[in-house]
Design an enzyme around this catalytic site. Structure first.
Site, PDB file in Angstrom:
ATOM      1  N   THR A 223       3.378  24.173  35.943  1.00 34.94           N
ATOM      2  CA  THR A 223       2.581  24.847  35.022  1.00 34.94           C
ATOM      3  C   THR A 223       1.571  23.872  34.197  1.00 34.94           C
ATOM      4  O   THR A 223       1.664  22.646  34.490  1.00 34.94           O
ATOM      5  CB  THR A 223       3.140  25.744  34.092  1.00 34.94           C
ATOM      6  OG1 THR A 223       2.282  26.480  33.490  1.00 34.94           O
ATOM      7  CG2 THR A 223       4.122  25.335  32.925  1.00 34.94           C
ATOM      8  N   ASN A 224       0.882  24.393  33.194  1.00 33.22           N
ATOM      9  CA  ASN A 224       0.044  23.248  32.241  1.00 33.22           C
ATOM     10  C   ASN A 224       0.001  23.926  30.912  1.00 33.22           C
ATOM     11  O   ASN A 224       0.595  24.944  30.590  1.00 33.22           O
ATOM     12  CB  ASN A 224      -1.294  23.234  33.051  1.00 33.22           C
ATOM     13  CG  ASN A 224      -1.986  24.628  32.884  1.00 33.22           C
ATOM     14  OD1 ASN A 224      -2.257  25.274  31.981  1.00 33.22           O
ATOM     15  ND2 ASN A 224      -2.152  24.999  34.258  1.00 33.22           N
ATOM     16  N   GLY A 225      -0.567  23.107  30.063  1.00 34.04           N
ATOM     17  CA  GLY A 225      -0.322  23.510  28.623  1.00 34.04           C
ATOM     18  C   GLY A 225      -1.312  24.487  28.063  1.00 34.04           C
ATOM     19  O   GLY A 225      -1.356  24.582  26.907  1.00 34.04           O
ATOM     20  N   ALA A 290      -6.556  28.039  33.241  1.00 32.40           N
ATOM     21  CA  ALA A 290      -6.315  26.699  33.645  1.00 32.40           C
ATOM     22  C   ALA A 290      -5.337  27.091  35.008  1.00 32.40           C
ATOM     23  O   ALA A 290      -3.988  27.208  34.842  1.00 32.40           O
ATOM     24  CB  ALA A 290      -5.392  25.947  32.716  1.00 32.40           C
TER      25      ALA A 290
END
Ligand code: CTP
Length: 413
Positions: A223-225, A290
């Site tokens: 995943t990402n932030g 995102a």
């Protein structure tokens, strides 16, 4: 209907202040718990004694009377606040956040639905600055009782007479019973008449927000932030500006505006399906999500057990949703992308705008402190198709959302 409801009645300096006494009387008779707040000028027209007798409570009229936090207590106490009559001066102060008296300080502290019933001379009501201030208050979520047309205290004839106390009273009762007083700002148009046009009224907008999760096994994912804050702020503001908003969101926690239609997804593929099936019916699509560019090629059905040595996980490209939307864009649809860049920012963002066939792109730079994922602030540059760009300073994400939507509204108009 109003039994036990806590209502603030604000009274400002208008000849119509005497009509507020009738409003207070009607509310009290219906069982409401009324607190009256007066401006200094209002007390020149009707004495505080009249209102304290009618409400059976002390009138709040000076920031320095009683405890100096009284305005905060009142603002958080109330279920509803109605300012009737509301002068051009108080409207102007409210729309600009000026709080130099008890009434405007209570307004800024109020967490409840707020109504105003303007009363002034016809030319004052029609003045562009008054119109602008009222429009601004509507966007801020204030409900406005349209004034009536008739003879005015000045001797002139025109629009500016305070809406009748019975009209205000009936509307408040109705709103309490239907829950309308809690509706989102886009519906907070004139409570008793025509709606002023909001800049995105009638526009259908789909916004994607948050991260995606690409599972390697049932318990782990790539995943990402992204926190989703920017997309959720855009959704809430677009709704306030009158749009019908669908928010397709990956896993994240911001509060969703109750007037927005939510769709939840987990993976990039789910996002692709959710967005591309809905996009053809939209006037505007804004992709703030995102999206993971890669996903594990063969996710395991069981938890992957650890072994000695290195672990390689083969991944494959996800579909570029925005690219797909750009290639299949219906006539007249406006497509907006986001770009998160760490180098050659402007050039890279311009390239994305072109390759994905966007109408404009929002560049946020990770190089800026307080911008990008996570913080409640962001610093963006909007880049248009013709290459022109508008750089904005670091702001709260709600304010950034307003800048982006103003730009969108300009393009639409
Ligand atoms: N985007 C998308 N689908 C993807 C990847 C990105 O729709 N699979 C969208 C994002 O929502 C964003 C825009 O494309 O609006 C740009 O995303 P960004 O991550 O900045 O760039 P990428 O297109 O992924 O390109 P790169 O990774 O090379 O920077």
């Amino acid at each position: 209907m109003l039994t036990g409801k806590k209502i603030i009645v604000g009274v400002t300096g208008s000849i119509a202040a005497y009509k507020a006494a009738l409003l207070v009387r009607l509310l009290v008779k219906e069982g409401a718990n009324v607190r009256v707040v007066m401006t200094d000028s209002a007390t020149r027209f009707v004495s505080a004694l009249t209102f304290s007798n009618l409400s059976q409570k002390e009138v709040f009229k000076g920031l320095w009377d009683g405890t100096w936090t009284e305005h905060v207590h009142l603002g958080t106490w109330a279920d509803m606040m109605v300012i009737a009559p509301c002068t051009a001066n108080t409207i102007s102060k409210m729309s600009n956040g000026i709080c130099d008296d008890a009434l405007t300080a209570v307004y800024l502290s109020a967490r409840c639905p707020v109504y105003i019933a303007p009363a002034m001379d016809a030319d004052m009501f029609l003045h562009p600055s008054t119109t602008r201030n009222i429009d601004r208050l509507i966007v801020d979520g204030v409900r406005v009782f349209q004034p009536e047309t008739g003879f005015l205290a000045s001797g002139l004839h025109g629009k500016g007479r305070l809406a009748e106390p019975e009209t205000i009273f009936e509307q408040l009762k109705q709103d309490f019973s239907s829950g309308t007083s809690n509706i989102d700002a886009s519906k907070k148009v004139y409570a008793n008449g025509n709606a002023p046009s909001l800049p995105l009224a009638g526009i259908k907008i789909l916004i994607s927000a948050g991260p995606t999760r690409e599972h390697l096994d049932p318990v782990r994912f790539l995943t990402n932030g992204s926190t989703g804050t920017m997309g959720y702020a855009l959704a809430a503001q677009a709704k306030k500006l009158g749009a019908a908003v669908t928010l397709v969101s990956g896993p994240c926690n911001p509060n969703i505006d109750p007037g927005v239609t939510p769709v939840t997804i987990t993976s990039a593929e789910e996002l692709f399906v959710a967005v591309t099936t809905r996009a053809p019916q939209q006037d505007v699509v804004i992709m703030t999500a995102a999206v993971a560019d890669y996903t594990p090629s063969k996710p395991s059905n069981h938890k992957i057990k650890k072994k000695d040595g290195e672990l390689s996980i083969p991944v494959e490209r996800t579909r570029d949703i925005l690219q797909y939307l750009g290639s299949n864009k219906p006539d007249g649809q406006i497509l907006v992308g986001f770009a998160l860049e760490t180098q050659n920012e402007l050039d890279s963002a311009r390239q994305k705008l072109k390759s994905k066939n966007l109408d404009f792109i929002v560049l946020n730079s990770l190089a800026e402190k307080g911008a990008g994922f996570g913080p409640s602030t962001n610093k963006v540059t909007l880049i248009d198709r013709d290459g022109g760009h508008h750089e904005f300073p670091l702001k709260d994400k709600t304010e950034v959302a307003k800048d982006i939507l103003n730009h969108l509204a300009t393009i639409i108009s």
